[in-house]
Design a protein around this motif. Structure first.
Motif, PDB file in Angstrom:
ATOM      1  N   ILE A  88     -68.667  -5.797 -33.860  1.00  0.00           N
ATOM      2  CA  ILE A  88     -67.748  -4.656 -33.685  1.00  0.00           C
ATOM      3  C   ILE A  88     -67.452  -4.005 -35.031  1.00  0.00           C
ATOM      4  O   ILE A  88     -67.340  -2.774 -35.138  1.00  0.00           O
ATOM      5  CB  ILE A  88     -66.455  -5.126 -32.999  1.00  0.00           C
ATOM      6  CG1 ILE A  88     -66.757  -5.559 -31.553  1.00  0.00           C
ATOM      7  CG2 ILE A  88     -65.413  -4.008 -33.002  1.00  0.00           C
ATOM      8  CD1 ILE A  88     -65.575  -6.164 -30.836  1.00  0.00           C
ATOM      9  N   MET A  92     -68.121  -0.250 -35.943  1.00  0.00           N
ATOM     10  CA  MET A  92     -67.021   0.561 -36.434  1.00  0.00           C
ATOM     11  C   MET A  92     -67.421   1.299 -37.712  1.00  0.00           C
ATOM     12  O   MET A  92     -67.140   2.495 -37.872  1.00  0.00           O
ATOM     13  CB  MET A  92     -65.815  -0.340 -36.709  1.00  0.00           C
ATOM     14  CG  MET A  92     -64.594   0.372 -37.231  1.00  0.00           C
ATOM     15  SD  MET A  92     -63.163  -0.723 -37.223  1.00  0.00           S
ATOM     16  CE  MET A  92     -63.771  -2.106 -38.177  1.00  0.00           C
ATOM     17  N   GLY A  95     -70.295   3.781 -36.781  1.00  0.00           N
ATOM     18  CA  GLY A  95     -69.697   4.812 -35.944  1.00  0.00           C
ATOM     19  C   GLY A  95     -68.736   5.683 -36.725  1.00  0.00           C
ATOM     20  O   GLY A  95     -68.602   6.885 -36.451  1.00  0.00           O
ATOM     21  N   GLY A  96     -68.064   5.082 -37.706  1.00  0.00           N
ATOM     22  CA  GLY A  96     -67.161   5.867 -38.542  1.00  0.00           C
ATOM     23  C   GLY A  96     -67.906   6.926 -39.327  1.00  0.00           C
ATOM     24  O   GLY A  96     -67.445   8.063 -39.446  1.00  0.00           O
ATOM     25  N   THR A 274     -60.772  -3.380 -42.887  1.00  0.00           N
ATOM     26  CA  THR A 274     -61.953  -2.518 -42.964  1.00  0.00           C
ATOM     27  C   THR A 274     -61.527  -1.102 -43.338  1.00  0.00           C
ATOM     28  O   THR A 274     -60.660  -0.518 -42.689  1.00  0.00           O
ATOM     29  CB  THR A 274     -62.689  -2.505 -41.610  1.00  0.00           C
ATOM     30  OG1 THR A 274     -62.911  -3.860 -41.209  1.00  0.00           O
ATOM     31  CG2 THR A 274     -64.020  -1.807 -41.739  1.00  0.00           C
ATOM     32  N   CYS A 276     -62.312   2.044 -43.121  1.00  0.00           N
ATOM     33  CA  CYS A 276     -62.739   3.315 -42.508  1.00  0.00           C
ATOM     34  C   CYS A 276     -61.722   4.451 -42.663  1.00  0.00           C
ATOM     35  O   CYS A 276     -62.111   5.588 -42.928  1.00  0.00           O
ATOM     36  CB  CYS A 276     -63.061   3.100 -41.029  1.00  0.00           C
ATOM     37  SG  CYS A 276     -64.681   2.347 -40.778  1.00  0.00           S
ATOM     38  N   LEU A 595     -61.153  -4.013 -32.562  1.00  0.00           N
ATOM     39  CA  LEU A 595     -60.926  -2.890 -31.647  1.00  0.00           C
ATOM     40  C   LEU A 595     -59.679  -2.098 -32.039  1.00  0.00           C
ATOM     41  O   LEU A 595     -59.650  -0.859 -31.944  1.00  0.00           O
ATOM     42  CB  LEU A 595     -60.792  -3.415 -30.209  1.00  0.00           C
ATOM     43  CG  LEU A 595     -62.051  -4.072 -29.618  1.00  0.00           C
ATOM     44  CD1 LEU A 595     -61.745  -4.693 -28.261  1.00  0.00           C
ATOM     45  CD2 LEU A 595     -63.174  -3.043 -29.488  1.00  0.00           C
ATOM     46  N   THR A 596     -58.639  -2.813 -32.493  1.00  0.00           N
ATOM     47  CA  THR A 596     -57.412  -2.139 -32.909  1.00  0.00           C
ATOM     48  C   THR A 596     -57.660  -1.236 -34.125  1.00  0.00           C
ATOM     49  O   THR A 596     -57.090  -0.143 -34.240  1.00  0.00           O
ATOM     50  CB  THR A 596     -56.329  -3.178 -33.257  1.00  0.00           C
ATOM     51  OG1 THR A 596     -56.101  -4.015 -32.119  1.00  0.00           O
ATOM     52  CG2 THR A 596     -55.026  -2.490 -33.657  1.00  0.00           C
ATOM     53  N   GLN A 597     -58.551  -1.705 -35.023  1.00  0.00           N
ATOM     54  CA  GLN A 597     -58.838  -0.908 -36.212  1.00  0.00           C
ATOM     55  C   GLN A 597     -59.457   0.445 -35.856  1.00  0.00           C
ATOM     56  O   GLN A 597     -59.276   1.433 -36.570  1.00  0.00           O
ATOM     57  CB  GLN A 597     -59.774  -1.684 -37.143  1.00  0.00           C
ATOM     58  CG  GLN A 597     -60.067  -1.012 -38.469  1.00  0.00           C
ATOM     59  CD  GLN A 597     -58.834  -0.910 -39.366  1.00  0.00           C
ATOM     60  OE1 GLN A 597     -57.789  -1.479 -39.055  1.00  0.00           O
ATOM     61  NE2 GLN A 597     -58.948  -0.147 -40.443  1.00  0.00           N
ATOM     62  N   GLU A 598     -60.164   0.501 -34.729  1.00  0.00           N
ATOM     63  CA  GLU A 598     -60.715   1.786 -34.276  1.00  0.00           C
ATOM     64  C   GLU A 598     -59.592   2.787 -33.988  1.00  0.00           C
ATOM     65  O   GLU A 598     -59.733   3.986 -34.239  1.00  0.00           O
ATOM     66  CB  GLU A 598     -61.555   1.580 -33.007  1.00  0.00           C
ATOM     67  CG  GLU A 598     -62.860   0.812 -33.214  1.00  0.00           C
ATOM     68  CD  GLU A 598     -63.934   1.664 -33.875  1.00  0.00           C
ATOM     69  OE1 GLU A 598     -63.616   2.775 -34.336  1.00  0.00           O
ATOM     70  OE2 GLU A 598     -65.085   1.228 -33.940  1.00  0.00           O
ATOM     71  N   ASP A 601     -58.450   4.197 -37.230  1.00  0.00           N
ATOM     72  CA  ASP A 601     -59.387   5.242 -37.672  1.00  0.00           C
ATOM     73  C   ASP A 601     -59.113   6.557 -36.955  1.00  0.00           C
ATOM     74  O   ASP A 601     -59.087   7.627 -37.566  1.00  0.00           O
ATOM     75  CB  ASP A 601     -60.835   4.814 -37.387  1.00  0.00           C
ATOM     76  CG  ASP A 601     -61.225   3.565 -38.145  1.00  0.00           C
ATOM     77  OD1 ASP A 601     -60.512   3.200 -39.092  1.00  0.00           O
ATOM     78  OD2 ASP A 601     -62.249   2.949 -37.776  1.00  0.00           O
ATOM     79  N   LEU A 602     -58.933   6.463 -35.642  1.00  0.00           N
ATOM     80  CA  LEU A 602     -58.709   7.664 -34.836  1.00  0.00           C
ATOM     81  C   LEU A 602     -57.431   8.379 -35.277  1.00  0.00           C
ATOM     82  O   LEU A 602     -57.398   9.608 -35.378  1.00  0.00           O
ATOM     83  CB  LEU A 602     -58.626   7.287 -33.360  1.00  0.00           C
ATOM     84  CG  LEU A 602     -58.459   8.450 -32.380  1.00  0.00           C
ATOM     85  CD1 LEU A 602     -59.647   9.396 -32.468  1.00  0.00           C
ATOM     86  CD2 LEU A 602     -58.300   7.912 -30.947  1.00  0.00           C
TER      87      LEU A 602
END
Length: 642
Positions: A88, A92, A95-96, A274, A276, A595-598, A601-602
């Motif tokens: 993941i 991430m 995908g970032g 991470t 991002c 998943l929370t880090q996504e 990022d958003l």
């Protein structure tokens, strides 16, 4: 979604990672845990090695980036057996990058709109008599093949391909992409028509006055392309946070491992460290600001310029064509006894044909208005800011500042001028014959522009001009400027800007003589709607609409963009730090953390896109609305009526 597929094609690691992740999940569901673990471990290890190569190269060059945290997060999750979390993280990161490019492409859409409208073909009139607009037919040629003097047919609703002179009796053009004026603009025979203008409802003939590469629209396109290629200061902004953010993340992870005795805690913290948000927020914000500026008729050559605008503390203005309207009108001709005013004006205008200064345009317009016939002239030389010399009808003519005329006639005397007037000395065959007195009034919104810039925090506002002291102070008083430097050469302007104490310094100008100081200033802003190519190419910002109030808007956009970029970064930093602390106590498993880090990022990206929002309105900067142009009807048989 039309931009998604190309972005993904440029980032195949996203699709590959997603495929590996789905296959690993399928193996796990099927009970093949060991093959799933080995596949994930092998794939993530390959990504770690690939990322580490770039990271080491950066470290060797003395550049400490945020890749260190990404590598530590991937390695630590593998070592504690969290192979799904490691996948993941890879997804991430890749995908970032893709998401950053997609957001950048959306933000860049306004910036590239001009490029899509660029004409590629011109309709050239062929046959005899093309100099007057008549001919036997029309051939389509590439725009680059058009030469000055060619007669072109511009059909209804077509973009004028090169700068030219209108041959039809009258015509209407939409110049909104160049000047910002939303209403059609009427022109009559002999008027200058800008490339990039959109023709009205009838075909017209235009005589080219410049090649495509030298035309107004192509100049703007080159500036847009340069701005599109320029990189925002992403690395600089992000790297200010890189070392402290990495240190804090490692400390939190190390303490969690040390106090709990469980290395998994360290991996769970690293997942949420991470970087991002730091890598994505700044470029999205700067590209959004650049796009918003382009939509407002302001071409910004890179994010570094927006950052400098945000921190600017001083501004200096040129006078003619910048603070003044740049269309000087002849007030009177003062001649030495025994000389004819019309002949003095005719000789001066004939010499001024070789000058690019706006005062020269005023002299020539005055001569044409009086019905004077200009001679071609020869052996012309222009001295930047001083004037021009030429041989006209076998006579040596010097037109320009008094100091230039005094080189040939030391007895030349100054002309008394009233407030706001400028005098141009004229010498013929080595003797002063008179002065041309011109008036170039202050732009209607110049004083408001200066006042708002002071309100925005400009601690020093100066006027730098080659004009005489009396005219400079008169116009400066009207504009509310208290620091005036007059009768300057280009090198004097460079020296004065370099010596301004409150930095960064913004310099605003428009002429060829302004190119050196625009290049030397921290931020050079060129009034490019009617200014010179040299000034536009030397500047960091080009205002494509003839409006001095756009200087305020450029500063506003720079400040808002930089503020949004920093805030977006801090949002990512604080959310990540808060989640890291929670993870340190074992409340966020590695997979959930990834998943929370996504979401972090958003949040950073969405906030960064606020740079696209319209900024503050300044009604006091709006120039008086022009009189609406009427819709014109034309004879369709253009080639014969022109």
């Amino acid at each position: 979604m039309g931009t998604v597929a190309p972005v993904l094609r440029r980032h195949p690691l996203v699709g590959l990672t997603l495929g590996v992740l789905l296959f690993v999940l399928a193996l796990a569901v099927a009970g093949a845990d060991l093959p799933a673990r080995w596949l994930a471990t092998g794939y993530v290890t390959a990504v770690v090695l690939r990322t580490s190569v770039g990271m080491v190269r950066d470290l060797v060059r003395g550049h400490y980036g945020l890749d260190v945290l990404a590598v530590v997060a991937m390695v630590s999750t593998l070592l504690v057996g969290e192979h799904l979390a490691s996948l993941i993280i890879v997804l991430m990161l890749s995908g970032g990058e893709a998401l950053e490019e997609y957001a950048a492409a959306r933000a860049r859409a306004e910036l590239t709109d001009l490029l899509e409208r660029a004409p590629q073909v011109a309709h050239r009139v062929v046959g005899t008599g093309t100099g007057t607009g008549t001919g036997t037919g029309v051939e389509d040629v590439a725009v680059d093949q058009v030469e000055p003097g060619d007669v072109l047919l511009v059909r209804p609703a077509e973009v004028v391909p090169v700068d030219g002179q209108l041959l039809a009796e009258e015509a209407s053009f939409d110049e909104s992409s160049l000047t910002g004026e939303s209403l059609p603009v009427s022109h009559v025979r002999g008027d200058h028509v800008l490339s990039g203008s959109l023709n009205g409802s009838a075909a017209v003939a235009v005589r080219a006055t410049a090649r495509a590469a030298d035309s107004q629209y192509q100049r703007i396109l080159r500036l847009v392309a340069a701005a599109d290629d320029a990189k925002a200061p992403t690395v600089r902004v992000a790297d200010r946070f890189a070392v402290p953010f990495t240190a804090v993340a490692l400390i939190i992870g190390g303490l969690a491992w040390s106090l709990s005795g469980d290395p998994t805690r360290f991996a769970e913290v690293m997942v949420l460290a991470t970087p991002c948000p730091l890598l994505i927020a700044a470029p999205v914000a700067f590209l959004g600001g650049t796009s918003r500026a382009a939509r407002s008729g302001i071409v910004v050559k890179g994010g570094a310029t927006l950052e400098a605008l945000a921190r600017a503390r001083s501004v200096a203005f040129d006078k003619t064509g910048t603070l003044s309207q740049g269309r000087p009108e002849l007030a009177r001709v003062e001649v030495v006894e025994g000389h004819d005013p019309d002949e003095v004006l005719r000789l001066a205008a004939s010499a001024e044909q070789f000058s690019s200064h706006v005062l020269a345009d005023g002299v020539m317009r005055a001569a044409h208005a009086r019905g004077l016939s200009l001679s071609e002239g020869s052996e012309a030389q222009e001295r930047a800011t001083d004037g021009v010399t030429a041989v006209v009808d076998g006579r040596s003519v010097v037109v320009g500042k008094l100091r230039l005329v005094r080189e040939t006639d030391p007895t030349a005397y100054p002309c008394p001028v009233r407030s706001g007037e400028t005098s141009v000395a004229v010498a013929v065959d080595g003797r002063l014959v008179g002065h041309l007195v011109l008036v170039d009034p202050l732009r209607p919104n110049a004083a408001a522009t200066v006042r708002v810039l002071r309100e925005l925090g400009m601690q020093e506002v100066a006027l730098l001009t080659g004009d005489n002291v009396a005219t400079a102070w008169s116009l400066a008083d009207e504009a509310g400027i208290g620091s005036v430097h007059a009768e300057l050469l280009p090198e004097d302007k460079v020296r004065l800007v370099a010596g301004m104490s409150h930095r960064p310094v913004v310099m605003v100008g428009d002429g060829v003589n302004d190119a050196p100081v625009l290049a030397a200033a921290d931020v050079g802003i060129a009034m490019g709607a009617r200014g010179s190519t040299a000034a536009s190419e030397a500047a960091d910002v080009v205002i494509t609409r003839d409006d001095i109030g756009k200087v305020v808007q450029a500063v506003d956009i720079g400040r808002q963009t930089y503020r949004v970029a920093l805030t977006a970064i801090w949002i990512g930093v604080w959310l990540s730090l808060g989640l890291m602390v929670v993870a340190a106590f074992g409340h966020i498993p590695a997979v959930a953390g990834a998943l929370t880090q996504e979401l972090v990022d958003l949040a950073a990206i969405l906030y960064a896109l606020l740079a696209l929002r319209p900024g503050r309105e300044h009604p006091e900067l709006l120039e008086p609305a022009p009189v609406p142009a009427r819709a014109d009807r034309y004879d369709r048989d253009v080639l014969e009526s022109s």
